[in-house]
Design an enzyme around this catalytic site. Structure first.
Site, mmCIF file in Angstrom:
data_model
loop_
_atom_site.group_PDB
_atom_site.id
_atom_site.type_symbol
_atom_site.label_atom_id
_atom_site.label_comp_id
_atom_site.label_asym_id
_atom_site.label_seq_id
_atom_site.Cartn_x
_atom_site.Cartn_y
_atom_site.Cartn_z
ATOM 1 N N ASP A 1 0.812 -1.231 0.000
ATOM 2 C CA ASP A 1 0.000 0.000 0.000
ATOM 3 C C ASP A 1 0.837 1.268 0.000
ATOM 4 O O ASP A 1 0.465 2.266 0.624
ATOM 5 C CB ASP A 1 -0.940 0.029 1.202
ATOM 6 C CG ASP A 1 -2.016 -1.047 1.127
ATOM 7 O OD1 ASP A 1 -2.203 -1.598 0.035
ATOM 8 O OD2 ASP A 1 -2.649 -1.330 2.157
ATOM 9 N N ASP B 1 -7.832 -5.213 10.416
ATOM 10 C CA ASP B 1 -7.278 -4.177 9.540
ATOM 11 C C ASP B 1 -7.250 -2.812 10.213
ATOM 12 O O ASP B 1 -6.543 -1.907 9.757
ATOM 13 C CB ASP B 1 -8.123 -4.054 8.266
ATOM 14 C CG ASP B 1 -8.088 -5.308 7.425
ATOM 15 O OD1 ASP B 1 -7.009 -5.905 7.298
ATOM 16 O OD2 ASP B 1 -9.145 -5.694 6.895
#
Length: 588
Positions: free
Chosen positions: A293, A526
């Site tokens: 990411d 997450d």
């Protein structure tokens, strides 16, 4: 499924060859690659000008040659526009030149200027030459077993630092005992507790073991020692601590500020390199998943995009993502037993290819990855491949519909009223990785790179999984009834309700895929569903709030997140149970 490739326009300078030769300028440079046979290639840049250059190529043969073929990889962006005395082709950065008959012969011990060419872009000397398949310009004796290899080599699995084509093939992959114990303690969890998962080094202290719920008391050396005890061939390490980490999210922000690149290199990467390089680990194949990411944010979440985030603008402008990723790949890639896979996002993030830069994610991402080559000494040989869908939920396949399928008189990916597709060239990770791999090769990476796909949470089984193709002629209804990915929108990334375990880890599932892997340990959050004070540098991200109605980056859709979730990396029994229940293939 193939992506429609955009047309590329290159500005090539045309200069008379005679005028160039008359300059008499020489910028000779010798390649330092290791030789397998006795040969030498002199790549002589005889003139340069704004954006262009002329070079002549000389081959020296230790033994007589009657017919030659020379190959090299240019720096990213370099193109040949004209060449003489040679039959030549260029694919991406790869150049191949062949004799034209009359200049085929080179006597034993002789040198011959075989051809010349005009190019645009970087005039830097390529890093590796071959003549008739033999690597040139180095000592004729091969390196000893203690010398790092010049790059990945193909062949059967072997120890002693010999790099293989696919590190997962015929390999026993390390099972993290900390994750395994958590999984086995859950009802039904023993069915998957022996699956290999990634070891996340998400803070500097994780290298040494910090007793946090995220990493536990085991440090990197502890895990590698345990891998030896297990008799494992492969261990998977997640390199994840860039300055200004995850600039478009808050739940997984890291410990290092946006400008702390020196600390990242000296206090984080260098100790990891030192540990992984210890002699006792020479027979371990260490797979490093590098900085998830990060780089894709520099394509999609920066000005002038409507999805721009100020923090991502900062990271693009200061260059520390590119600096950090290339440094990590270069330093780790220099070790003889490491295999680097750089994160490439996923199809629901990078799947849009377009001639208009405002809408192009796919080609722009591949070019950005290619631009790493040459930074911090990183070469294409330092990158064994790329990984998609890390810690995400994108479907491996969509068996019941295709993006270019015609429904209601129009192709689905050309329908402006179909938000799930939204003009994307892909609807699954298998097609995306196959096409992205080819584009990465075109941007300078080796032709034998492989792809990984994280399948830890993209199964989407359970009661809601469709069993066939919809009969509706309404495009929206057709896709909603046919798709297995049940998210509100592909940009939803946090603790997705209804998700299930995906394909179990396995090697060689497709020719271009080295392995399906579980890099994200199933059951680890997450991000927190509400703000939780902590000393881990993790903020509250609204995309983890089940009541959040979204933003421009997820098409202003509901977040789809689970409620009552802990900080990122912390364990959730409820989420693990749901992943087991909705697993596809089902867990027996």
């Amino acid at each position: 499924m193939q992506v429609s490739r955009r047309r590329r326009r290159l500005a090539l300078t045309s200069v008379a060859v005679g005028a160039l030769a008359a300059t008499g300028l020489t910028f000779a440079s010798a390649n330092q690659a290791l030789a397998e046979e006795g040969c030498e290639v002199d790549y002589n840049v005889v003139s340069t000008w704004g954006g262009g250059f002329q070079a002549n190529v000389v081959i020296t043969a230790d033994e007589a040659i009657n017919g030659w073929e020379v190959k090299w990889d240019f720096p990213s962006g370099t193109k040949v526009s004209n060449a003489w005395n040679v039959g030549w082709t260029q694919s991406g950065t790869g150049f191949t030149g062949k004799d034209v008959g009359w200049n085929a012969s080179i006597g034993s011990g002789q040198s011959r200027e075989v051809f010349g060419f005009i190019g645009s872009g970087s005039s830097a000397t390529p890093g590796r030459f071959t003549v008739n398949g033999d690597v040139c310009n180095g000592p004729t004796e091969p390196p000893t077993s203690t010398t790092p290899t010049d790059g990945p080599t193909t062949g059967d699995p072997g120890g002693g630092g010999d790099k293989v084509d696919n590190p997962y093939r015929d390999a026993q992959v390390y099972v993290n005992p900390q994750w395994s114990a958590r999984a086995a303690a859950e009802p039904g969890g023993d069915a998957v507790a022996d699956e290999p998962t990634g070891v996340w080094l998400d803070r500097t202290s994780a290298i040494y073991g910090n007793s946090s719920p995220t990493t536990g008391s085991m440090g990197l050396e502890d895990h590698l020692d345990e891998a030896l005890e297990q008799g494992a061939d492969v261990v998977q390490i997640v390199i994840y601590n860039l300055p200004g980490r995850d600039c478009a999210a808050l739940a997984s922000n890291g410990e290092l500020g946006q400008t702390e690149i020196a600390e990242y290199k000296s206090e984080y990467i260098d100790p990891i390199v030192e540990i992984q390089g210890q002699a006792k680990y020479a027979d371990l194949r260490i797979v490093n998943v590098i900085e998830i990411d990060s780089l894709p944010n520099l394509v999609t979440n920066v000005t002038p995009r409507a999805t721009a985030v100020p923090n991502c603008d900062v990271m693009k402008n200061n260059g520390n993502y590119v600096d950090g990723v290339s440094y990590a790949a270069s330093e780790l890639g220099a070790l003889p037993n490491t295999y680097n896979y750089i994160d490439a996002g996923h199809h629901g993030w990078i799947g849009w290819g377009d001639t208009n830069p405002q809408y192009d994610n796919f080609f722009a991402a591949a070019e950005l990855f290619g631009s790493l080559i040459g930074e911090n000494g990183m070469t294409a040989d330092d990158v064994h491949g790329f990984i998609s869908n890390t810690a995400n939920y994108s479907a491996l396949e969509e068996p019941y519909w295709a993006v270019n399928q015609n429904v209601g008189g129009q192709a689905l990916n050309q329908n402006p009223n179909l938000p799930w597709v939204d003009w994307n060239d892909f609807n699954n990770e298998k097609d995306f990785t196959e096409a992205m791999r080819e584009e990465l090769i075109d941007n300078g990476f080796n032709e034998d790179i492989g792809m990984l796909i994280d399948t830890s949470r993209n199964g989407w089984g359970g009661d809601y999984r469709p069993t066939g193709t919809s009969t509706s002629t309404n495009p929206v209804t057709f896709v909603d009834e046919s798709r297995i990915d049940q998210r509100y929108q592909k940009g939803n990334w946090c603790n997705q309700a209804g998700a299930g375990l995906g394909e179990r880890p396995q090697a060689d599932p497709e020719p271009w895929i080295d392995a399906y892997v579980w890099i994200k340990p199933p059951g680890e959050s997450d991000g927190a569903s509400e703000e939780i004070p902590n000393n881990e540098g993790k903020g509250f991200d609204e995309m983890c709030d089940p009541d959040y109605d979204g933003n421009i980056r997820n098409g202003n859709n509901p977040s789809g997140a689970r409620d009552n979730m802990p900080l990122s990396g912390h364990w959730s029994s409820e989420q693990f149970a749901e992943l087991l229940e909705n697993a596809y293939p089902p867990v027996n």
